[in-house]
Design a protein around this motif. Structure first.
Motif, PDB file in Angstrom:
ATOM      1  N   VAL A 196       0.535  -0.910   0.282  1.00 24.03           N
ATOM      2  CA  VAL A 196       0.251  -0.004  -0.032  1.00 24.03           C
ATOM      3  C   VAL A 196       0.869   1.134  -0.178  1.00 24.03           C
ATOM      4  CG1 VAL A 196      -2.037   1.287   1.445  1.00 24.03           C
ATOM      5  CG2 VAL A 196      -1.745  -1.413   1.398  1.00 24.03           C
ATOM      6  N   LYS A 199       2.605   1.857  -3.531  1.00 27.60           N
ATOM      7  CA  LYS A 199       1.285   2.226  -4.525  1.00 27.60           C
ATOM      8  C   LYS A 199       1.185   3.803  -4.775  1.00 27.60           C
ATOM      9  CE  LYS A 199      -3.347   1.303  -5.560  1.00 27.60           C
ATOM     10  NZ  LYS A 199      -4.179   0.580  -5.266  1.00 27.60           N
ATOM     11  N   HIS A 200       1.139   3.964  -3.344  1.00 32.08           N
ATOM     12  CA  HIS A 200       0.988   5.270  -2.908  1.00 32.08           C
ATOM     13  C   HIS A 200       2.115   6.142  -2.636  1.00 32.08           C
ATOM     14  CE1 HIS A 200      -3.578   4.078  -2.984  1.00 32.08           C
ATOM     15  NE2 HIS A 200      -3.193   3.590  -2.425  1.00 32.08           N
ATOM     16  N   LEU A 202       4.811   6.317  -0.698  1.00 28.90           N
ATOM     17  CA  LEU A 202       5.260   6.363   0.907  1.00 28.90           C
ATOM     18  C   LEU A 202       5.985   5.567   1.306  1.00 28.90           C
ATOM     19  CD1 LEU A 202       1.733   6.263   2.762  1.00 28.90           C
ATOM     20  CD2 LEU A 202       2.936   8.542   2.434  1.00 28.90           C
ATOM     21  N   SER A 216       3.755  13.497   2.696  1.00 30.52           N
ATOM     22  CA  SER A 216       3.103  13.611   1.955  1.00 30.52           C
ATOM     23  C   SER A 216       1.704  13.036   2.740  1.00 30.52           C
ATOM     24  CB  SER A 216       2.845  13.763   0.589  1.00 30.52           C
ATOM     25  OG  SER A 216       1.986  13.294  -0.122  1.00 30.52           O
ATOM     26  N   GLU A 218      -1.591  14.045   1.216  1.00 33.57           N
ATOM     27  CA  GLU A 218      -2.430  13.525   0.522  1.00 33.57           C
ATOM     28  C   GLU A 218      -2.070  12.082  -0.030  1.00 33.57           C
ATOM     29  OE1 GLU A 218      -2.915  14.646  -4.469  1.00 33.57           O
ATOM     30  OE2 GLU A 218      -2.273  16.300  -3.329  1.00 33.57           O
ATOM     31  N   LYS A 219      -0.621  11.971  -0.083  1.00 33.35           N
ATOM     32  CA  LYS A 219      -0.922  10.388  -0.304  1.00 33.35           C
ATOM     33  C   LYS A 219      -1.008   9.646   0.928  1.00 33.35           C
ATOM     34  CE  LYS A 219       3.001  11.279  -3.257  1.00 33.35           C
ATOM     35  NZ  LYS A 219       4.713  11.221  -3.573  1.00 33.35           N
ATOM     36  N   CYS A 221      -3.869  10.005   3.008  1.00 29.60           N
ATOM     37  CA  CYS A 221      -4.845   9.903   2.413  1.00 29.60           C
ATOM     38  C   CYS A 221      -5.262   8.866   1.535  1.00 29.60           C
ATOM     39  CB  CYS A 221      -5.767  11.447   2.646  1.00 29.60           C
ATOM     40  SG  CYS A 221      -5.192  12.485   4.199  1.00 29.60           S
ATOM     41  N   ASP A 222      -4.707   9.306   0.647  1.00 23.91           N
ATOM     42  CA  ASP A 222      -4.975   7.870  -0.515  1.00 23.91           C
ATOM     43  C   ASP A 222      -4.540   6.713   0.347  1.00 23.91           C
ATOM     44  OD1 ASP A 222      -5.991  10.173  -2.458  1.00 23.91           O
ATOM     45  OD2 ASP A 222      -3.624   9.754  -3.184  1.00 23.91           O
ATOM     46  N   ALA A 223      -3.736   6.385   1.092  1.00 23.12           N
ATOM     47  CA  ALA A 223      -3.256   5.213   1.504  1.00 23.12           C
ATOM     48  C   ALA A 223      -4.209   4.923   2.760  1.00 23.12           C
ATOM     49  CB  ALA A 223      -1.793   4.802   2.391  1.00 23.12           C
ATOM     50  N   GLU A 226      -7.408   3.474   1.517  1.00 23.63           N
ATOM     51  CA  GLU A 226      -7.938   2.188   0.681  1.00 23.63           C
ATOM     52  C   GLU A 226      -7.850   0.902   2.000  1.00 23.63           C
ATOM     53  OE1 GLU A 226      -4.620  -0.757  -1.436  1.00 23.63           O
ATOM     54  OE2 GLU A 226      -4.289   1.300  -1.935  1.00 23.63           O
TER      55      GLU A 226
END
Length: 303
Positions: A196, A199-200, A202, A216, A218-219, A221-223, A226
């Motif tokens: 994970v 993929k994002h 991090l 980050s 933003e990154k 938050c995406d992780a 998921e």
């Protein structure tokens, strides 16, 4: 010890359990108050045991001391099931409910062993996939629900299936909620699986070792989104099975409510686990609204 002395001691042990759960696991404390009185004793002893083992690493000044505490609990379970007296209030309460309700030793052992394995991880080691975290959540959170069902004499494969899904959702969401805390401590890197994180964007490679960086927002938050989506799927599956669950199991499965509240709160803050709204109230909502949601679910026989 005289009979009255033993019963006073036991009463003190159970009050200690209630106090521990109220202080350190408040959202589940409120869930347990919705249980029928004949199940509360066992449920509070089990949750207090969970509080003891889940906090062992956090309150230790040195990871080795935390690990020793977990090993102590592993041995304590063997002693409890061998009817040996242990001078520890939570262990005493647990011992009393084990002899009264005859629940499974394997689940309690699995819960502590999962925490020992987790605590023994090197700081540089991280889970590879979300599956590994789901397994950890199953071993630590679902097992408490299985044992609570057992203490109520509820034998139902459907209820066990639902408990498995709710435990996995609760466990994953708790790891997400704890991310800021774990980020503040160098011990125990982070509970973001390598796949994970990679993929994002991090994951950072340094000197042949991988490290999760939270620079980050933003990154991150995406992780988190998921991982929260996986928890959401477990809650949906748990609700799809609602019609197959015996009615007496419903109060045990109420931890689905705080899991949903946590998911809703994460969604409101765009999955930013560092948002200051999350630690407020009960999982980001006022205690009044939380209790209302819980009472409403309980009254309608839903979870």
């Amino acid at each position: 010890m005289s009979g009255s002395g033993a019963s006073t001691n036991l009463r003190t042990a159970f009050s200690h359990c209630v106090q521990q759960v109220r202080s350190y696991d408040y959202h589940h404390y409120l869930c347990l108050l919705e249980l029928p009185p004949n199940m509360r004793k066992a449920a509070f002893a089990l949750r207090a045991f969970n509080v003891e083992t889940s906090r062992a690493m956090d309150i230790a000044s040195d990871p080795r001391i935390g690990l020793m505490r977990l090993v102590w609990w592993q041995e304590a379970i063997d002693k409890i099931f061998a009817n040996k007296l242990i001078e520890h209030p939570t262990a005493r309460a647990l011992s009393a409910v084990v002899s009264e309700f005859k629940f499974s030793k394997a689940w309690l052992k699995r819960s502590v062993e999962a925490r020992i394995n987790d605590a023994s991880r090197e700081v540089t080691e991280m889970p590879e996939t979300i599956d590994e975290l789901e397994k950890y959540a199953e071993d630590t959170a679902s097992t408490i629900l299985y044992t609570t069902l057992q203490s109520g004499g509820i034998r139902s494969t459907a209820a066990d299936h639902v408990a498995s899904h709710i435990g996995k959702a609760s466990g994953l969401l708790l790891l997400l909620k704890s991310l800021p805390y774990h980020a503040s401590k160098s011990r125990h890197s982070l509970y973001i699986p390598r796949k994970v994180a990679a993929k994002h964007g991090l994951l950072v490679e340094m000197g042949g070792q991988s490290e999760v960086r939270l620079d980050s927002r933003e990154k991150l938050c995406d992780a988190v989104f998921e991982m929260a989506s996986v928890a959401n799927i477990h809650l949906q599956k748990a609700r799809e099975l609602a019609g197959t669950v015996p009615v007496e199991a419903i109060p045990v499965l109420l931890p689905a409510v705080p899991a949903q509240v946590m998911l809703d709160t994460l969604s409101q803050v765009q999955f930013d686990v560092f948002d200051p709204r999350i630690p407020r109230g009960v999982l980001g909502i006022s205690p009044f609204w939380y209790q209302l949601k819980l009472k409403w679910s309980s009254w309608r026989g839903r979870y």
